[in-house]
Structures are given as structure tokens and as C-alpha cells.
Design a protein around this motif. Structure first.
Motif, PDB file in Angstrom:
ATOM      1  N   GLY A   1      16.214   6.279  12.169  1.00 16.63           N
ATOM      2  CA  GLY A   1      16.864   5.815  13.383  1.00 16.63           C
ATOM      3  C   GLY A   1      16.861   4.320  13.580  1.00 16.63           C
ATOM      4  O   GLY A   1      17.262   3.836  14.651  1.00 16.63           O
ATOM      5  N   GLY A   2      16.419   3.563  12.580  1.00 18.85           N
ATOM      6  CA  GLY A   2      16.382   2.124  12.743  1.00 18.85           C
ATOM      7  C   GLY A   2      16.233   1.407  11.423  1.00 18.85           C
ATOM      8  O   GLY A   2      15.926   2.017  10.392  1.00 18.85           O
ATOM      9  N   TYR A   3      16.473   0.103  11.446  1.00 19.57           N
ATOM     10  CA  TYR A   3      16.257  -0.710  10.252  1.00 19.57           C
ATOM     11  C   TYR A   3      14.776  -0.670   9.878  1.00 19.57           C
ATOM     12  O   TYR A   3      13.903  -0.590  10.754  1.00 19.57           O
ATOM     13  N   ASP A   4      14.498  -0.750   8.584  1.00 14.26           N
ATOM     14  CA  ASP A   4      13.102  -0.777   8.130  1.00 14.26           C
ATOM     15  C   ASP A   4      12.341  -1.927   8.778  1.00 14.26           C
ATOM     16  O   ASP A   4      11.154  -1.804   9.100  1.00 14.26           O
ATOM     17  N   GLN A   5      13.025  -3.046   8.971  1.00 16.55           N
ATOM     18  CA  GLN A   5      12.397  -4.249   9.509  1.00 16.55           C
ATOM     19  C   GLN A   5      12.260  -4.175  11.035  1.00 16.55           C
ATOM     20  O   GLN A   5      11.557  -4.988  11.630  1.00 16.55           O
ATOM     21  N   SER A   6      12.920  -3.192  11.653  1.00 18.66           N
ATOM     22  CA  SER A   6      12.819  -3.013  13.093  1.00 18.66           C
ATOM     23  C   SER A   6      11.720  -2.028  13.468  1.00 18.66           C
ATOM     24  O   SER A   6      11.010  -2.225  14.456  1.00 18.66           O
ATOM     25  N   VAL A   7      11.558  -0.978  12.649  1.00 21.12           N
ATOM     26  CA  VAL A   7      10.595   0.075  12.975  1.00 21.12           C
ATOM     27  C   VAL A   7       9.282  -0.059  12.207  1.00 21.12           C
ATOM     28  O   VAL A   7       8.398   0.791  12.318  1.00 21.12           O
TER      29      VAL A   7
ATOM     30  N   GLY B   1       0.778  -1.224   0.000  1.00 21.48           N
ATOM     31  CA  GLY B   1       0.000   0.000   0.000  1.00 21.48           C
ATOM     32  C   GLY B   1       0.808   1.272   0.000  1.00 21.48           C
ATOM     33  O   GLY B   1       0.251   2.363   0.106  1.00 21.48           O
ATOM     34  N   THR B   2       2.132   1.173  -0.107  1.00 18.16           N
ATOM     35  CA  THR B   2       2.984   2.356  -0.127  1.00 18.16           C
ATOM     36  C   THR B   2       3.697   2.458  -1.475  1.00 18.16           C
ATOM     37  O   THR B   2       3.713   1.514  -2.267  1.00 18.16           O
ATOM     38  N   ARG B   3       4.320   3.601  -1.729  1.00 19.37           N
ATOM     39  CA  ARG B   3       5.071   3.798  -2.958  1.00 19.37           C
ATOM     40  C   ARG B   3       6.407   3.069  -2.835  1.00 19.37           C
ATOM     41  O   ARG B   3       6.848   2.727  -1.734  1.00 19.37           O
ATOM     42  N   PRO B   4       7.091   2.809  -3.956  1.00 22.43           N
ATOM     43  CA  PRO B   4       8.417   2.176  -3.883  1.00 22.43           C
ATOM     44  C   PRO B   4       9.349   2.945  -2.954  1.00 22.43           C
ATOM     45  O   PRO B   4       9.260   4.174  -2.826  1.00 22.43           O
ATOM     46  N   ILE B   5      10.230   2.230  -2.299  1.00 23.64           N
ATOM     47  CA  ILE B   5      11.129   2.798  -1.286  1.00 23.64           C
ATOM     48  C   ILE B   5      12.568   2.800  -1.803  1.00 23.64           C
ATOM     49  O   ILE B   5      13.030   1.809  -2.375  1.00 23.64           O
ATOM     50  N   LEU B   6      13.267   3.910  -1.595  1.00 19.97           N
ATOM     51  CA  LEU B   6      14.685   4.025  -1.935  1.00 19.97           C
ATOM     52  C   LEU B   6      15.484   4.024  -0.635  1.00 19.97           C
ATOM     53  O   LEU B   6      15.550   5.035   0.068  1.00 19.97           O
ATOM     54  N   HIS B   7      16.074   2.868  -0.290  1.00 20.06           N
ATOM     55  CA  HIS B   7      16.832   2.739   0.952  1.00 20.06           C
ATOM     56  C   HIS B   7      18.093   1.913   0.725  1.00 20.06           C
ATOM     57  O   HIS B   7      18.264   1.280  -0.319  1.00 20.06           O
ATOM     58  N   ARG B   8      18.953   1.906   1.741  1.00 21.12           N
ATOM     59  CA  ARG B   8      20.237   1.221   1.655  1.00 21.12           C
ATOM     60  C   ARG B   8      20.136  -0.224   2.134  1.00 21.12           C
ATOM     61  O   ARG B   8      19.425  -0.524   3.103  1.00 21.12           O
ATOM     62  N   ILE B   9      20.870  -1.092   1.463  1.00 23.28           N
ATOM     63  CA  ILE B   9      20.973  -2.490   1.887  1.00 23.28           C
ATOM     64  C   ILE B   9      21.933  -2.580   3.067  1.00 23.28           C
ATOM     65  O   ILE B   9      23.074  -2.104   2.992  1.00 23.28           O
ATOM     66  N   ALA B  10      21.478  -3.180   4.152  1.00 20.50           N
ATOM     67  CA  ALA B  10      22.352  -3.377   5.319  1.00 20.50           C
ATOM     68  C   ALA B  10      23.123  -4.685   5.198  1.00 20.50           C
ATOM     69  O   ALA B  10      24.354  -4.703   5.193  1.00 20.50           O
ATOM     70  N   PHE B  11      22.384  -5.789   5.055  1.00 18.79           N
ATOM     71  CA  PHE B  11      23.015  -7.101   4.897  1.00 18.79           C
ATOM     72  C   PHE B  11      21.952  -8.112   4.476  1.00 18.79           C
ATOM     73  O   PHE B  11      20.757  -7.905   4.730  1.00 18.79           O
TER      74      PHE B  11
ATOM     75  N   VAL C   1      17.957  -6.954   4.891  1.00 19.88           N
ATOM     76  CA  VAL C   1      17.611  -5.932   5.877  1.00 19.88           C
ATOM     77  C   VAL C   1      18.033  -4.587   5.286  1.00 19.88           C
ATOM     78  O   VAL C   1      19.113  -4.466   4.713  1.00 19.88           O
ATOM     79  N   THR C   2      17.194  -3.575   5.427  1.00 17.31           N
ATOM     80  CA  THR C   2      17.423  -2.280   4.784  1.00 17.31           C
ATOM     81  C   THR C   2      17.205  -1.143   5.782  1.00 17.31           C
ATOM     82  O   THR C   2      16.631  -1.334   6.850  1.00 17.31           O
ATOM     83  N   TYR C   3      17.642   0.048   5.385  1.00 14.77           N
ATOM     84  CA  TYR C   3      17.404   1.227   6.229  1.00 14.77           C
ATOM     85  C   TYR C   3      17.602   2.504   5.426  1.00 14.77           C
ATOM     86  O   TYR C   3      18.286   2.522   4.401  1.00 14.77           O
ATOM     87  N   GLY C   4      16.982   3.581   5.903  1.00 11.72           N
ATOM     88  CA  GLY C   4      17.208   4.904   5.353  1.00 11.72           C
ATOM     89  C   GLY C   4      18.314   5.583   6.142  1.00 11.72           C
ATOM     90  O   GLY C   4      18.327   5.504   7.381  1.00 11.72           O
TER      91      GLY C   4
END
Length: 223
Positions: A142-148, A90-100, A135-138
Motif C-alpha cells: 500500500g505504499g512506497y518502500d521508502q514511505s512505509v 538484515g533482510t533478504r534481497p527484495i524484488l520490487h518495482r522501480i517507481a522513479f 523510489v520503489t514499491y511492491g
């Protein structure tokens, strides 16, 4: 009339040609992503236009996380920055960094940065990892996308492109087009923006022609 029409359409055709050439080189369509949030600040701000490539496009092939040895630098930090689009989110595509990368069933919090975690594996819905993914993050978050709760573990097939570089402020046009499409539909938006581009190009050509003509008359008088 045909000459005037071709002159008006020339700017729009030039823009389309540039987009097609960039897409051919980058291997992704569309080859540009307009940034609509500040989650990747300060290197990428809202309104910037990011040029992207296919994740397997030579010489930028593969996806490398920030925690991996020899990770490339993208937007001032280690790790690839990707565009991903979780289905049914339900959200638009996300531009974030790959953590691991993570494997199905893995307690990925064991090798995560504690500063980017909002709980432990027992309290996170995405841990253990339900499937192989990333796992990704912006950068500005302040946190991983999968954490917050921004995104689930990102499957590889959800990743549509990888970022190459950003051009400041050029994304506002794309943001405006997307907003217009959402409000009035694709066809009216295409007609409206196409007409605006053609009119702008025609006005510019007319103005340039007048300036050139005046200079020619002035040069003739001086001779």
C-alpha cells in the motif's frame, strides 16, 4: 559401476548445464530468484521462480521507472522490476518495482502518487533523498518502500538484477534449498539435494528402462 554412477549424476549435471546457459544469456548469477513473499501479487506469487538479467544486458539494458514515459511493461504494469539488496539491512534481497529516480536533496514526494505515501517529506526519514537513487514499491503493497520503512532510497549499486518473467511454483525448490542451507549449512545441503536429484534421475532411468524392455519383449512375442 562407472556407467551406473554416470547415469545417476546425469540429471544433476543437466540442471547445472541449464543454469549455466541461462546465466550466460541473462548475464546474471544466479539467473533465477525464488519469490518468498506476496508483495508482487497477483502477477508474481510466493513460490514463483523469476528469471532475471543483468541491468545493462542488451536488449534489456538500463533501469526505467513506472512514472517515466515509454516505460516497459513488466508483470502487467509499467516500469522495471528489479532485485536489490541494501547493505547492512538484515533482510533478504527484495524484488520490487522501480517507481522513479531521485536526486540527492530532492523532495521526491512532490511527484509521488499520494495513494502510496504515508506522510509528507517532513515526516519521512528518506526525504529529502539523502543521495541519488530510486523510489520503489511492491505491486501488492500500500505504499512506497521508502514511505512505509521497507527500504531506504535504493542506490543503483544495490540493484543486482532485473526481472524478465516468472514461472509459477518453480521457486519452491529454491526456497527449500535456502532454508536447508540456513539450517544445516551449504555442504550437507549440496550433498543431500545432489543425492536426491541423482537418486530421482536413476529411479526414472530404471523405470523407463524396464518399461522399454517390457515393450520390446512384448513386440518380439507378437512377431
Amino acid at each position: 559401476m562407472m556407467r551406473n554412477l554416470s547415469g545417476l549424476l546425469a540429471p544433476a549435471a543437466a540442471v547445472l548445464l541449464v543454469a549455466v546457459v541461462v546465466a550466460a544469456v541473462a548475464g546474471a548469477w544466479p539467473p533465477f530468484v525464488a519469490v518468498e513473499s506476496g508483495s508482487m501479487a497477483p502477477e508474481v506469487e510466493r513460490g514463483d521462480l523469476v528469471v532475471v538479467t543483468s541491468t545493462d544486458r542488451f536488449p534489456w539494458g538500463g533501469i526505467v521507472g513506472a512514472a517515466e514515459a515509454g516505460a516497459p511493461t513488466t508483470f502487467g504494469r509499467a516500469g522495471d522490476v528489479v532485485v536489490f539488496d541494501p547493505p547492512n539491512d538484515g533482510t533478504r534481497p527484495i524484488l520490487h518495482r522501480i517507481a522513479f529516480p531521485v536526486s540527492a536533496g530532492e523532495d521526491w514526494t512532490d511527484r509521488a502518487d499520494p495513494a502510496l505515501l504515508d506522510g509528507d517529506c517532513a515526516t519521512l526519514a528518506t526525504c529529502p533523498a539523502p543521495y541519488d537513487g530510486y523510489v520503489t514499491y511492491g505491486d501488492a503493497n500500500g505504499g512506497y518502500d521508502q514511505s512505509v520503512g521497507i527500504a531506504p532510497v535504493v542506490r543503483e549499486e544495490w540493484i543486482t538484477a532485473k526481472a524478465l518473467f516468472a514461472v509459477p511454483n518453480l521457486g519452491w525448490f529454491r526456497v527449500g534449498v535456502d532454508a536447508a542451507i540456513a539450517r544445516v549449512g551449504l555442504l550437507p545441503t549440496a550433498v543431500g539435494f545432489g543425492g536426491l536429484a541423482a537418486a530421482t534421475g536413476g529411479f526414472g532411468a530404471l523405470l523407463l528402462g524396464r518399461v522399454t524392455g517390457r515393450r520390446a519383449v512384448r513386440d518380439e512375442r507378437e512377431e
